[in-house]
Design a protein around this motif. Structure first.
Motif, PDB file in Angstrom:
ATOM      1  N   GLN A 138     -81.037  24.557 -24.021  1.00 25.22           N
ATOM      2  CA  GLN A 138     -81.316  23.862 -22.748  1.00 25.22           C
ATOM      3  C   GLN A 138     -82.798  23.938 -22.388  1.00 25.22           C
ATOM      4  N   ALA A 139     -83.388  25.112 -22.580  1.00 21.85           N
ATOM      5  CA  ALA A 139     -84.818  25.272 -22.277  1.00 21.85           C
ATOM      6  C   ALA A 139     -85.658  24.392 -23.192  1.00 21.85           C
ATOM      7  N   TRP A 140     -85.263  24.319 -24.449  1.00 25.23           N
ATOM      8  CA  TRP A 140     -85.980  23.491 -25.436  1.00 25.23           C
ATOM      9  C   TRP A 140     -85.902  22.019 -25.028  1.00 25.23           C
ATOM     10  N   ILE A 141     -84.681  21.586 -24.673  1.00 25.70           N
ATOM     11  CA  ILE A 141     -84.486  20.174 -24.299  1.00 25.70           C
ATOM     12  C   ILE A 141     -85.307  19.836 -23.054  1.00 25.70           C
ATOM     13  N   LYS A 142     -85.323  20.753 -22.102  1.00 22.29           N
ATOM     14  CA  LYS A 142     -86.090  20.532 -20.867  1.00 22.29           C
ATOM     15  C   LYS A 142     -87.580  20.396 -21.185  1.00 22.29           C
ATOM     16  N   ALA A 143     -88.091  21.276 -22.028  1.00 22.62           N
ATOM     17  CA  ALA A 143     -89.523  21.250 -22.360  1.00 22.62           C
ATOM     18  C   ALA A 143     -89.876  19.983 -23.149  1.00 22.62           C
ATOM     19  N   VAL A 144     -89.051  19.636 -24.120  1.00 19.44           N
ATOM     20  CA  VAL A 144     -89.340  18.437 -24.927  1.00 19.44           C
ATOM     21  C   VAL A 144     -89.267  17.191 -24.042  1.00 19.44           C
ATOM     22  N   SER A 145     -88.267  17.161 -23.150  1.00 21.07           N
ATOM     23  CA  SER A 145     -88.128  16.003 -22.259  1.00 21.07           C
ATOM     24  C   SER A 145     -89.343  15.871 -21.352  1.00 21.07           C
ATOM     25  N   GLN A 146     -89.884  17.003 -20.906  1.00 25.06           N
ATOM     26  CA  GLN A 146     -91.082  16.945 -20.069  1.00 25.06           C
ATOM     27  C   GLN A 146     -92.267  16.369 -20.856  1.00 25.06           C
ATOM     28  N   ALA A 147     -92.402  16.792 -22.099  1.00 27.23           N
ATOM     29  CA  ALA A 147     -93.498  16.265 -22.937  1.00 27.23           C
ATOM     30  C   ALA A 147     -93.352  14.753 -23.104  1.00 27.23           C
ATOM     31  N   VAL A 148     -92.108  14.294 -23.271  1.00 17.32           N
ATOM     32  CA  VAL A 148     -91.874  12.843 -23.404  1.00 17.32           C
ATOM     33  C   VAL A 148     -92.324  12.147 -22.123  1.00 17.32           C
ATOM     34  N   GLN A 149     -91.969  12.720 -20.960  1.00 15.78           N
ATOM     35  CA  GLN A 149     -92.359  12.098 -19.683  1.00 15.78           C
ATOM     36  C   GLN A 149     -93.875  12.075 -19.505  1.00 15.78           C
ATOM     37  N   GLU A 150     -94.545  13.102 -19.975  1.00 17.91           N
ATOM     38  CA  GLU A 150     -96.010  13.131 -19.846  1.00 17.91           C
ATOM     39  C   GLU A 150     -96.661  11.993 -20.631  1.00 17.91           C
ATOM     40  N   TRP A 151     -96.196  11.747 -21.843  1.00 12.45           N
ATOM     41  CA  TRP A 151     -96.764  10.653 -22.651  1.00 12.45           C
ATOM     42  C   TRP A 151     -96.326   9.290 -22.130  1.00 12.45           C
ATOM     43  N   ALA A 152     -95.152   9.261 -21.460  1.00  7.53           N
ATOM     44  CA  ALA A 152     -94.627   7.982 -20.956  1.00  7.53           C
ATOM     45  C   ALA A 152     -95.503   7.393 -19.858  1.00  7.53           C
ATOM     46  N   VAL A 153     -96.427   8.187 -19.328  1.00  6.66           N
ATOM     47  CA  VAL A 153     -97.378   7.670 -18.350  1.00  6.66           C
ATOM     48  C   VAL A 153     -98.318   6.660 -19.022  1.00  6.66           C
ATOM     49  N   TYR A 154     -98.504   6.816 -20.322  1.00  9.09           N
ATOM     50  CA  TYR A 154     -99.519   6.020 -21.027  1.00  9.09           C
ATOM     51  C   TYR A 154     -98.950   5.000 -22.005  1.00  9.09           C
ATOM     52  N   LEU A 155     -97.750   5.250 -22.493  1.00  5.97           N
ATOM     53  CA  LEU A 155     -97.081   4.313 -23.410  1.00  5.97           C
ATOM     54  C   LEU A 155     -95.618   4.257 -23.002  1.00  5.97           C
ATOM     55  N   PRO A 156     -94.995   3.075 -23.037  1.00  8.71           N
ATOM     56  CA  PRO A 156     -93.588   3.007 -22.630  1.00  8.71           C
ATOM     57  C   PRO A 156     -92.685   3.725 -23.645  1.00  8.71           C
ATOM     58  N   LEU A 157     -92.032   4.769 -23.189  1.00  3.46           N
ATOM     59  CA  LEU A 157     -91.102   5.523 -24.027  1.00  3.46           C
ATOM     60  C   LEU A 157     -89.729   5.467 -23.385  1.00  3.46           C
ATOM     61  N   GLN A 158     -88.728   5.368 -24.220  1.00  7.82           N
ATOM     62  CA  GLN A 158     -87.354   5.347 -23.699  1.00  7.82           C
ATOM     63  C   GLN A 158     -86.545   6.388 -24.457  1.00  7.82           C
ATOM     64  N   VAL A 159     -85.916   7.295 -23.718  1.00  2.59           N
ATOM     65  CA  VAL A 159     -85.071   8.283 -24.361  1.00  2.59           C
ATOM     66  C   VAL A 159     -83.740   7.630 -24.708  1.00  2.59           C
ATOM     67  N   VAL A 160     -83.322   7.755 -25.946  1.00  4.16           N
ATOM     68  CA  VAL A 160     -82.063   7.150 -26.394  1.00  4.16           C
ATOM     69  C   VAL A 160     -81.110   8.257 -26.836  1.00  4.16           C
ATOM     70  N   ASN A 161     -79.812   7.975 -26.806  1.00  3.19           N
ATOM     71  CA  ASN A 161     -78.867   9.032 -27.170  1.00  3.19           C
ATOM     72  C   ASN A 161     -78.164   8.805 -28.499  1.00  3.19           C
ATOM     73  N   ARG A 162     -78.698   7.865 -29.291  1.00  2.00           N
ATOM     74  CA  ARG A 162     -78.174   7.699 -30.659  1.00  2.00           C
ATOM     75  C   ARG A 162     -79.327   7.872 -31.632  1.00  2.00           C
ATOM     76  N   VAL A 163     -79.145   8.849 -32.519  1.00  3.22           N
ATOM     77  CA  VAL A 163     -80.240   9.201 -33.426  1.00  3.22           C
ATOM     78  C   VAL A 163     -80.666   8.014 -34.287  1.00  3.22           C
ATOM     79  N   GLU A 164     -79.707   7.153 -34.640  1.00 12.85           N
ATOM     80  CA  GLU A 164     -80.028   6.070 -35.574  1.00 12.85           C
ATOM     81  C   GLU A 164     -80.933   5.002 -34.971  1.00 12.85           C
ATOM     82  N   VAL A 165     -81.045   4.955 -33.649  1.00 12.60           N
ATOM     83  CA  VAL A 165     -81.953   3.972 -33.054  1.00 12.60           C
ATOM     84  C   VAL A 165     -83.307   4.592 -32.666  1.00 12.60           C
TER      85      VAL A 165
END
Ligand SMILES: [Zn+2]
Length: 243
Positions: free
Chosen positions: A89-116
């Motif tokens: 859970q701590a890992w997921i929270k930290a990684v998700s925060q890093a994704v949000q930080e970069w999403a300020v500059y490039l459009p990122l979308q978290v997806v729940n299927r690994v194949e996409v």
């Protein structure tokens, strides 16, 4: 991109070129894509510089994404972790925060299927490895690693385009602030910064530091310059035998 976080070593570039049929002569010609709007808006009036000269060209040249949003898959809690989910859970929270930080500059979308996922962030342990040029026995634990692979992406009623996807591995057995720093750093590689800064105030500094920096203006100046470069990614792969 191999990062010797936690140690003093650094080596660069681990490229997985999956298909031998992606020979140079069948790659698309080099062409720049329009700057994504969020990145176009970035400016640094204080002119704090960049480390673009440290960014390496790869076979498709610069690792520029051209289809947005970039889809990011973050490994969820696995069945084997359900009994003791705190670390995951701590890992997921930290990684998700890093994704949000970069999403300020490039459009990122978290997806729940690994194949996409264009970028897949995995929670696992990296094997010990001897850094090149160092004696045996000097293995270091690596905190994280990013690789990319090239493939032909099918497009309906059109030629396939040259595309890439990234695998980011971030070790779970470190403090949450270090997971965040590792994820922030590796996502920088995955988003196109295929090189390291020599200043420890940049997120892409080559080694892990005590007080991990946020994404810096120099990181952003570098990223913007990368996205202004021509690349073979995102352009149609010429038909074999065709002109
Ligand atoms: Zn790195």
């Amino acid at each position: 991109m191999v990062c010797w976080f936690g140690g003093i070593f650094l080596t660069l570039i681990l490229v997985i070129l999956q298909s031998s049929s992606l020979a140079q002569e069948t790659l698309p010609v080099l062409k720049a894509h329009p700057l994504p709007p969020l990145l176009a808006q970035w400016s640094d009036p204080a002119n704090r510089g960049d480390y673009f000269d440290q960014v390496q060209k790869t076979q498709p040249d610069y690792l520029v994404w051209s289809e947005f949003p970039i889809k990011v898959y973050v490994q969820p809690i696995e069945a084997s972790e359900v009994a003791n989910p705190a670390r995951a859970q701590a890992w997921i929270k930290a990684v998700s925060q890093a994704v949000q930080e970069w999403a300020v500059y490039l459009p990122l979308q978290v997806v729940n299927r690994v194949e996409v996922g264009d970028i897949v962030v995995q929670r696992s342990f990296l094997p010990l490895r001897v850094a090149p040029g160092q004696p045996f026995g000097s293995q270091r634990i690596r905190a994280a690693e990013t690789r990319y692979e090239l493939y032909r992406k099918s497009i309906p009623n059109a030629l396939p385009v040259l595309a890439h996807r990234c695998l980011v591995v971030v070790q779970p057995n470190q403090a949450e602030s270090y997971v965040l720093a590792s994820a922030r750093h590796e996502l920088g590689h995955a988003l196109g910064i295929w090189g390291h800064s020599s200043l420890e105030t940049d997120a892409l500094y080559f080694s892990q530091v005590h007080n991990p920096p946020l994404i810096s203006p120099r990181d952003m100046n570098t990223l913007k310059r990368i996205y202004e470069q021509p690349t073979r990614l995102g352009w149609a792969v010429p038909e074999q035998g065709a002109e």
